[in-house]
Design a protein around this motif. Structure first.
Motif, PDB file in Angstrom:
ATOM      1  N   SER A  32       0.872  -1.165   0.000  1.00 20.75           N
ATOM      2  CA  SER A  32       0.000   0.000   0.000  1.00 20.75           C
ATOM      3  C   SER A  32       0.911   1.217   0.000  1.00 20.75           C
ATOM      4  O   SER A  32       1.683   1.433   0.942  1.00 20.75           O
ATOM      5  N   VAL A  33       0.853   1.987  -1.091  1.00 21.66           N
ATOM      6  CA  VAL A  33       1.741   3.133  -1.251  1.00 21.66           C
ATOM      7  C   VAL A  33       0.905   4.399  -1.367  1.00 21.66           C
ATOM      8  O   VAL A  33       0.116   4.549  -2.296  1.00 21.66           O
ATOM      9  N   LYS A  34       1.062   5.287  -0.396  1.00 21.82           N
ATOM     10  CA  LYS A  34       0.318   6.544  -0.388  1.00 21.82           C
ATOM     11  C   LYS A  34      -1.189   6.293  -0.514  1.00 21.82           C
ATOM     12  O   LYS A  34      -1.894   6.983  -1.249  1.00 21.82           O
ATOM     13  N   GLY A  35      -1.646   5.240   0.181  1.00 26.14           N
ATOM     14  CA  GLY A  35      -3.064   4.916   0.182  1.00 26.14           C
ATOM     15  C   GLY A  35      -3.539   4.163  -1.040  1.00 26.14           C
ATOM     16  O   GLY A  35      -4.738   3.879  -1.156  1.00 26.14           O
ATOM     17  N   GLN A  36      -2.625   3.802  -1.919  1.00 30.09           N
ATOM     18  CA  GLN A  36      -2.985   3.083  -3.137  1.00 30.09           C
ATOM     19  C   GLN A  36      -2.411   1.676  -3.109  1.00 30.09           C
ATOM     20  O   GLN A  36      -1.215   1.486  -2.839  1.00 30.09           O
ATOM     21  N   SER A  63       8.161  -2.126 -16.656  1.00 33.28           N
ATOM     22  CA  SER A  63       7.019  -2.220 -15.743  1.00 33.28           C
ATOM     23  C   SER A  63       6.547  -0.828 -15.328  1.00 33.28           C
ATOM     24  O   SER A  63       7.347   0.027 -14.924  1.00 33.28           O
ATOM     25  N   SER A  64       5.234  -0.631 -15.395  1.00 29.62           N
ATOM     26  CA  SER A  64       4.665   0.642 -14.944  1.00 29.62           C
ATOM     27  C   SER A  64       4.294   0.595 -13.465  1.00 29.62           C
ATOM     28  O   SER A  64       4.004   1.631 -12.860  1.00 29.62           O
ATOM     29  N   THR A  65       4.315  -0.613 -12.867  1.00 28.38           N
ATOM     30  CA  THR A  65       3.938  -0.764 -11.459  1.00 28.38           C
ATOM     31  C   THR A  65       5.144  -0.666 -10.534  1.00 28.38           C
ATOM     32  O   THR A  65       5.027  -0.151  -9.416  1.00 28.38           O
ATOM     33  N   TRP A  66       6.293  -1.143 -10.956  1.00 25.60           N
ATOM     34  CA  TRP A  66       7.469  -1.142 -10.090  1.00 25.60           C
ATOM     35  C   TRP A  66       7.865   0.257  -9.624  1.00 25.60           C
ATOM     36  O   TRP A  66       8.210   0.438  -8.440  1.00 25.60           O
ATOM     37  N   PRO A  67       7.826   1.293 -10.467  1.00 25.11           N
ATOM     38  CA  PRO A  67       8.171   2.633  -9.968  1.00 25.11           C
ATOM     39  C   PRO A  67       7.322   3.055  -8.772  1.00 25.11           C
ATOM     40  O   PRO A  67       7.793   3.788  -7.897  1.00 25.11           O
ATOM     41  N   LEU A  68       6.069   2.593  -8.701  1.00 25.03           N
ATOM     42  CA  LEU A  68       5.218   2.883  -7.551  1.00 25.03           C
ATOM     43  C   LEU A  68       5.567   1.982  -6.373  1.00 25.03           C
ATOM     44  O   LEU A  68       5.721   2.457  -5.238  1.00 25.03           O
ATOM     45  N   LEU A  69       5.714   0.670  -6.624  1.00 19.53           N
ATOM     46  CA  LEU A  69       6.010  -0.274  -5.548  1.00 19.53           C
ATOM     47  C   LEU A  69       7.327   0.055  -4.835  1.00 19.53           C
ATOM     48  O   LEU A  69       7.429  -0.084  -3.610  1.00 19.53           O
ATOM     49  N   ARG A  70       8.310   0.480  -5.578  1.00 19.14           N
ATOM     50  CA  ARG A  70       9.640   0.709  -4.980  1.00 19.14           C
ATOM     51  C   ARG A  70       9.634   1.880  -3.999  1.00 19.14           C
ATOM     52  O   ARG A  70      10.591   2.061  -3.232  1.00 19.14           O
ATOM     53  N   GLU A  71       8.566   2.694  -4.004  1.00 16.59           N
ATOM     54  CA  GLU A  71       8.459   3.793  -3.051  1.00 16.59           C
ATOM     55  C   GLU A  71       7.946   3.334  -1.685  1.00 16.59           C
ATOM     56  O   GLU A  71       7.985   4.103  -0.718  1.00 16.59           O
ATOM     57  N   ALA A  72       7.461   2.109  -1.611  1.00 17.21           N
ATOM     58  CA  ALA A  72       6.908   1.602  -0.352  1.00 17.21           C
ATOM     59  C   ALA A  72       8.008   1.362   0.671  1.00 17.21           C
ATOM     60  O   ALA A  72       9.115   0.930   0.327  1.00 17.21           O
ATOM     61  N   ASP A  73       7.692   1.634   1.946  1.00 18.96           N
ATOM     62  CA  ASP A  73       8.646   1.336   3.020  1.00 18.96           C
ATOM     63  C   ASP A  73       8.826  -0.173   3.160  1.00 18.96           C
ATOM     64  O   ASP A  73       9.936  -0.655   3.393  1.00 18.96           O
ATOM     65  N   ARG A  74       7.732  -0.910   3.024  1.00 17.41           N
ATOM     66  CA  ARG A  74       7.784  -2.368   3.114  1.00 17.41           C
ATOM     67  C   ARG A  74       7.027  -2.981   1.936  1.00 17.41           C
ATOM     68  O   ARG A  74       5.997  -2.452   1.507  1.00 17.41           O
TER      69      ARG A  74
END
Length: 200
Positions: A32-36, A63-74
């Motif tokens: 869950s990254v920034k509520g998403q 990948s268009s999803t990894w740039p978002l996932l990699r911002e997650a703390d966990r």
């Protein structure tokens, strides 16, 4: 230079088929990254190290999803169970529908873990290594757990399969693999406990 030149001559379809000859498990990588909610399915998951505890998976550089996932703390890693073929397809579908109807929990750090997984890992990104058209992501494992699933989903030759052990020797492996000793089973007891009771 010579190796690179030879690699360029390989037919991509032939190479893909050769890679597909090696069966693997499938995991959901989710957070869950920034509520998403964001997640992907990956068949490149592997254990790397016990000390420190590290695992890895590979993701396409497109990948268009990894740039978002990699911002997650966990990041949550869930080993998909053998009834999760539809879940795997769902995780490869439209981003807004990837978690629709799936039972999962979100940790305090934002890792998303599927309830019916065979095993779960709560991780953080340790290192990223660009390797050709993929990125190898090394993850540090902070917590491990189990789910309701018993047997893992198998991906082989671009299709899903299940484990069948009827014709295999049921004895535990006695020797070495990856250059290290393997669990030899409950042959010895220590202080009244079998040798594998405290195994990870």
């Amino acid at each position: 230079m010579t190796l690179h030149a030879h690699a360029q001559q390989l037919d991509p379809r032939t190479l893909r088929d050769a890679f597909g000859a090696f069966p693997s498990g499938v995991v959901a990588v989710a957070a869950s990254v920034k509520g998403q909610l964001a997640g992907i399915a990956a068949s490149s998951f592997t254990s790397v190290s016990i000390d420190p505890p590290l695992v890895s998976f590979s993701i396409s550089t497109t990948s268009s999803t990894w740039p978002l996932l990699r911002e997650a703390d966990r990041l949550g890693i869930s080993v998909l169970a053998d009834h999760h073929d539809a879940v795997c397809r769902q995780l490869a579908g439209p981003r807004e529908e990837r978690f629709a109807g799936l039972p999962f929990r979100v940790t305090d750090g934002g890792a998303v873990l599927l309830d019916e997984a065979v095993a779960t890992y709560d991780c953080s990104v340790h290192e990223e290594v660009v390797a050709g058209d993929h990125v190898i992501v090394l993850l540090e494992v902070h917590e491990v757990g189990g789910g309701d699933g018993e047997h893992p989903l198998v991906f082989h030759r671009s299709a899903f399969a299940k484990l069948h052990r009827d014709d295999l020797d049921p004895a535990r492996l006695d020797g070495r693999i990856n250059g290290a000793e393997v669990d030899r089973g409950a042959e010895k007891t220590v202080a009244g406990h079998s040798a594998d009771e405290d195994a990870a």
